[in-house]
Motif scaffolding. Structure first.
Motif, PDB file in Angstrom:
ATOM      1  N   UNK A   1       2.268   9.226   1.354  1.00  0.00           N
ATOM      2  CA  UNK A   1       1.666   8.342   0.343  1.00  0.00           C
ATOM      3  C   UNK A   1       1.551   6.911   0.869  1.00  0.00           C
ATOM      4  N   UNK A   2       0.639   6.729   1.797  1.00  0.00           N
ATOM      5  CA  UNK A   2       0.400   5.423   2.396  1.00  0.00           C
ATOM      6  C   UNK A   2      -0.815   5.550   3.297  1.00  0.00           C
ATOM      7  N   UNK A   3      -1.158   4.475   3.997  1.00  0.00           N
ATOM      8  CA  UNK A   3      -2.358   4.531   4.842  1.00  0.00           C
ATOM      9  C   UNK A   3      -2.010   5.079   6.233  1.00  0.00           C
TER      10      UNK A   3
ATOM     11  N   UNK B   1      -5.901   0.317   0.516  1.00  0.00           N
ATOM     12  CA  UNK B   1      -6.528   1.373  -0.293  1.00  0.00           C
ATOM     13  C   UNK B   1      -7.530   0.747  -1.264  1.00  0.00           C
TER      14      UNK B   1
ATOM     15  N   UNK C   1     -11.126   8.253   0.019  1.00  0.00           N
ATOM     16  CA  UNK C   1     -10.704   6.855  -0.072  1.00  0.00           C
ATOM     17  C   UNK C   1      -9.455   6.616   0.783  1.00  0.00           C
ATOM     18  N   UNK C   2      -9.266   5.390   1.269  1.00  0.00           N
ATOM     19  CA  UNK C   2      -8.041   5.096   2.009  1.00  0.00           C
ATOM     20  C   UNK C   2      -6.826   5.152   1.098  1.00  0.00           C
ATOM     21  N   UNK C   3      -5.674   5.489   1.655  1.00  0.00           N
ATOM     22  CA  UNK C   3      -4.435   5.493   0.879  1.00  0.00           C
ATOM     23  C   UNK C   3      -3.528   6.672   1.149  1.00  0.00           C
TER      24      UNK C   3
ATOM     25  N   UNK D   1     -13.923   2.293   9.985  1.00  0.00           N
ATOM     26  CA  UNK D   1     -13.331   2.889   8.790  1.00  0.00           C
ATOM     27  C   UNK D   1     -12.936   1.773   7.862  1.00  0.00           C
ATOM     28  N   UNK D   2     -12.861   1.996   6.552  1.00  0.00           N
ATOM     29  CA  UNK D   2     -13.157   3.256   5.889  1.00  0.00           C
ATOM     30  C   UNK D   2     -14.627   3.625   5.995  1.00  0.00           C
ATOM     31  N   UNK D   3     -14.883   4.906   5.834  1.00  0.00           N
ATOM     32  CA  UNK D   3     -16.237   5.414   5.836  1.00  0.00           C
ATOM     33  C   UNK D   3     -16.686   5.580   4.392  1.00  0.00           C
TER      34      UNK D   3
ATOM     35  N   UNK E   1      -9.397   8.117   5.177  1.00  0.00           N
ATOM     36  CA  UNK E   1     -10.654   7.377   4.982  1.00  0.00           C
ATOM     37  C   UNK E   1     -11.623   7.407   6.166  1.00  0.00           C
TER      38      UNK E   1
ATOM     39  N   UNK F   1       0.283   9.682  -5.278  1.00  0.00           N
ATOM     40  CA  UNK F   1      -0.964   9.051  -5.757  1.00  0.00           C
ATOM     41  C   UNK F   1      -1.944  10.150  -6.190  1.00  0.00           C
TER      42      UNK F   1
ATOM     43  N   UNK G   1       5.507  -1.149   8.758  1.00  0.00           N
ATOM     44  CA  UNK G   1       4.592  -0.975   7.622  1.00  0.00           C
ATOM     45  C   UNK G   1       4.931  -1.913   6.479  1.00  0.00           C
TER      46      UNK G   1
ATOM     47  N   UNK H   1       0.832  -1.210   0.000  1.00  0.00           N
ATOM     48  CA  UNK H   1       0.000   0.000   0.000  1.00  0.00           C
ATOM     49  C   UNK H   1       0.866   1.260   0.000  1.00  0.00           C
TER      50      UNK H   1
ATOM     51  N   UNK I   1      -5.724  10.190  -5.523  1.00  0.00           N
ATOM     52  CA  UNK I   1      -6.055  10.259  -4.095  1.00  0.00           C
ATOM     53  C   UNK I   1      -5.835  11.679  -3.567  1.00  0.00           C
TER      54      UNK I   1
ATOM     55  N   UNK J   1     -17.710   7.489   1.015  1.00  0.00           N
ATOM     56  CA  UNK J   1     -17.042   8.639   0.410  1.00  0.00           C
ATOM     57  C   UNK J   1     -18.099   9.598  -0.109  1.00  0.00           C
TER      58      UNK J   1
ATOM     59  N   UNK K   1      -1.520   5.793  -9.658  1.00  0.00           N
ATOM     60  CA  UNK K   1      -0.395   5.558  -8.755  1.00  0.00           C
ATOM     61  C   UNK K   1      -0.878   5.340  -7.324  1.00  0.00           C
ATOM     62  N   UNK K   2      -0.126   4.555  -6.553  1.00  0.00           N
ATOM     63  CA  UNK K   2      -0.470   4.352  -5.146  1.00  0.00           C
ATOM     64  C   UNK K   2      -0.307   2.924  -4.665  1.00  0.00           C
TER      65      UNK K   2
ATOM     66  N   UNK L   1      -1.305   3.878   9.046  1.00  0.00           N
ATOM     67  CA  UNK L   1      -0.143   3.294   9.726  1.00  0.00           C
ATOM     68  C   UNK L   1       1.166   3.794   9.129  1.00  0.00           C
TER      69      UNK L   1
END
Lengths: 385, 385
Positions: B68-70, A252, B203-205, B18-20, B197, B252, A230, A68, B255, B22, A204-205, B72
């Motif tokens: 550029x990640x979630x 994601x 969106x998550x990411x 989550x995610x919620x 998210x 991303x 991570x 991710x 995103x 959108x 991308x992502x 965490x």
């Protein structure tokens, strides 16, 4: 109070080093209903994405999933799972992304044994062999398609030598996966990672990665824990690969929908057909580039089907040409990175963008931009129309 | 050859951790034309995203951008930039995500000094003070809204003590940003990270992060390099914050479009109005939950406006109830994590999902699912209709 307007991005044809344009079928998946990362429906999507990724990588590796993060997150995952403090790693450098791998190896406390080739050339297998013979390397790290120079690196022989010395082979396939011949199992690649936004034609992502059983066993037998939580593959595996998915992080979701669709398009076309399409269109582009009086930067034997590096002629302003392409043709191409800044242009024909039409269009637009720079007037000897 | 079908995800109302869901306006941005990560147009989008993030975090911090990640990835960025080998860090643990922070601190070679509170309770400031007095802590790490227990942690006093001892304050605002009162500058938070998210409704990411000048100066004066290349804030800063953006990785793009739109919605509503909306709907939900005969898991003083944790009654099957909600009402709620698995449910009313309608709907659906489990028949004393 400042007013923020609606987003109105221009419609660019993205013929640079990436991201590439997104196939309309992939775009459509981004507006599908989002479900939770632990929803049984998403679980099926994950399993199918893994299957399709195995097809794209040509591998049977169990540990195959998208990280991710972006391509560099794939690179860091590959390196930090293998490299422990004090480990020696041979790293092949013939461009920007080889340097990045070396940097990451050092940040993991590893000793990076550098094998270099001039920019635009491939790494010589003899140099790799020498480095392996004179070290106690745990792994060798090499870029398959060096995005910064357009070199497609032959891997078969290097893989053979690597395994003769009992080392693991880590391959960066960020620009090659889905566009250039790549056989993870047949070529005995231990860890291979890529990115979603190049030849896979997705946003991308995400960074697809695949890991051999041999590499996983090295990872499972580390003396110390992976320094990154991570990117720890052994725990991400429990979420992505086991049937009883254990929560690790919130995937994601929409990017995974998109990746599955991008991979489905690849599967429908057939991997080998797709490789052929990228190769043919690159050849057409190279012809077009030479016809307009420009020269290819990359060693001819090793031109990557997904990205072509071209010399910026003397007395031509790199940025001005790219601005003309962008502002008058809405075409993006890339300049050089690092020490190649101002010296090369990079044209990518990737995924849905690898077409005869785009190969012809970008060469023609480049010719017109060069005319505006008075390139042909100032270079009478160039036998151009 | 296996056939992969079209994606047809179910239309779920996502009322879990989550995610919620959108916001439709955010979703629309995902189909806008993609541009390159170095395109002048994208550069403007980045600058506006940074401004809007500063608004959401209530901060003037220069270093403010999405990782550029979630979520965490935000946590790991915050920790690995501060913690060097041998550093002591006080980490507050009263749930799953506090444990995760402690894990990461140790992976960075830090010594994690743990301050614990029972699950469902807030951390006591006296315990923090004691830990700071008895250590040489460089920082303290604490979760603002502990997603695993539904506790909203008061931070003002803990911040005051932290700075008295000259330590840095690292705050996890994954579930609180955009839904719960959070004042990064006023509360003197040094590093605060979140996720796209949850209450931001994207969106998550992506993981928004903000870093104080004091923390940046600690980072710039490290003895050793940050162990992660991908999360090294000093280099990402050169791409995200400087006007002359230096390529770091491929953001991303889509995103980021989405995040800007999610933040624009927040800005239009007004941050304080949004906090109020989340609080009111949480209170309505709590009333509804108690009316149907269930009890709240979390200490009443500290219920988080974005997520409510409820005790799973004895003799009721956690998974069976959640399955009924999912399959018959298309509503997702979350179960417990780690040692709370099977013991609690977690209902999130976040972003666009924080509405009176959803508060009422989920309580009603839960009542019906409990009826099917014969909960009320078996518990005559519960004075429910």
């Amino acid at each position: 109070m400042k007013v923020y307007g609606d987003l109105k991005p221009p419609e660019r044809l993205l013929l640079g080093a990436g991201p590439s344009n997104i196939d309309p079928r992939v775009l459509k998946t981004l507006t599908l209903p989002i479900v939770e990362h632990l929803d049984p429906y998403f679980s099926e999507v994950m399993s199918e994405t893994v299957e399709l990724l195995r097809y794209a990588f040509k591998t049977g590796n169990k540990v195959t999933f998208p990280i991710s993060g972006t391509g560099s997150a794939g690179m860091e995952s590959a390196i930090c799972n293998i490299v422990e403090r004090g480990d020696e790693v041979v790293v092949c450098i013939s461009g920007f992304f080889g340097e990045r791998m070396s940097d990451m190896i050092q940040r993991c406390g590893g000793r990076s044994i550098e094998v270099r080739a001039p920019l635009g050339k491939a790494i010589e297998k003899e140099d790799v062999e020498e480095a392996l013979a004179n070290s106690n390397a745990k792994a060798i790290a090499i870029v398959h398609a060096e995005t910064s120079t357009g070199v497609l690196q032959p891997l078969k022989e290097i893989s053979r030598i690597t395994h003769e010395y009992g080392a693991l082979l880590i391959v960066d396939a960020v620009t090659s996966l889905g566009g250039c011949e790549l056989n993870v199992d047949e070529w005995n690649i231990d860890i291979c990672y890529s990115a979603s936004q190049k030849c896979l034609g997705c946003p991308p992502g995400l960074a697809p990665i695949t890991v051999s059983e041999r590499a996983m066993s090295v990872i499972r037998n580390r003396r110390t824990r992976v320094q990154s939580w991570y990117f720890d593959l052994s725990t991400i595996e429990k979420y992505w690969i086991e049937s009883n998915r254990i929560y690790h992080h919130t995937a994601p979701i929409l990017l995974v929908y998109a990746l599955r669709e991008g991979l489905r398009l690849l599967y429908e076309e057939g991997l080998e057909n797709r490789w052929m399409r990228h190769k043919e269109n690159m050849q057409l582009l190279v012809e077009g580039i030479e016809e307009i009086g420009l020269t290819i930067f990359t060693d001819r034997e090793h031109i990557c089907p997904a990205i072509t590096a071209i010399n910026v002629p003397k007395n031509v302003n790199d940025e001005s040409v790219r601005r003309t392409l962008r502002e008058e043709y809405n075409i993006t191409i890339s300049g050089g990175l690092g020490e190649l800044k101002g010296k090369i242009w990079r044209i990518g024909l990737m995924g849905v963008n690898s077409s005869r039409k785009n190969a012809i269009l970008v060469a023609e637009a480049l010719k017109n931009a060069l005319k505006r720079e008075k390139y042909y007037e100032n270079n009478k000897k160039i036998s151009l129309i």
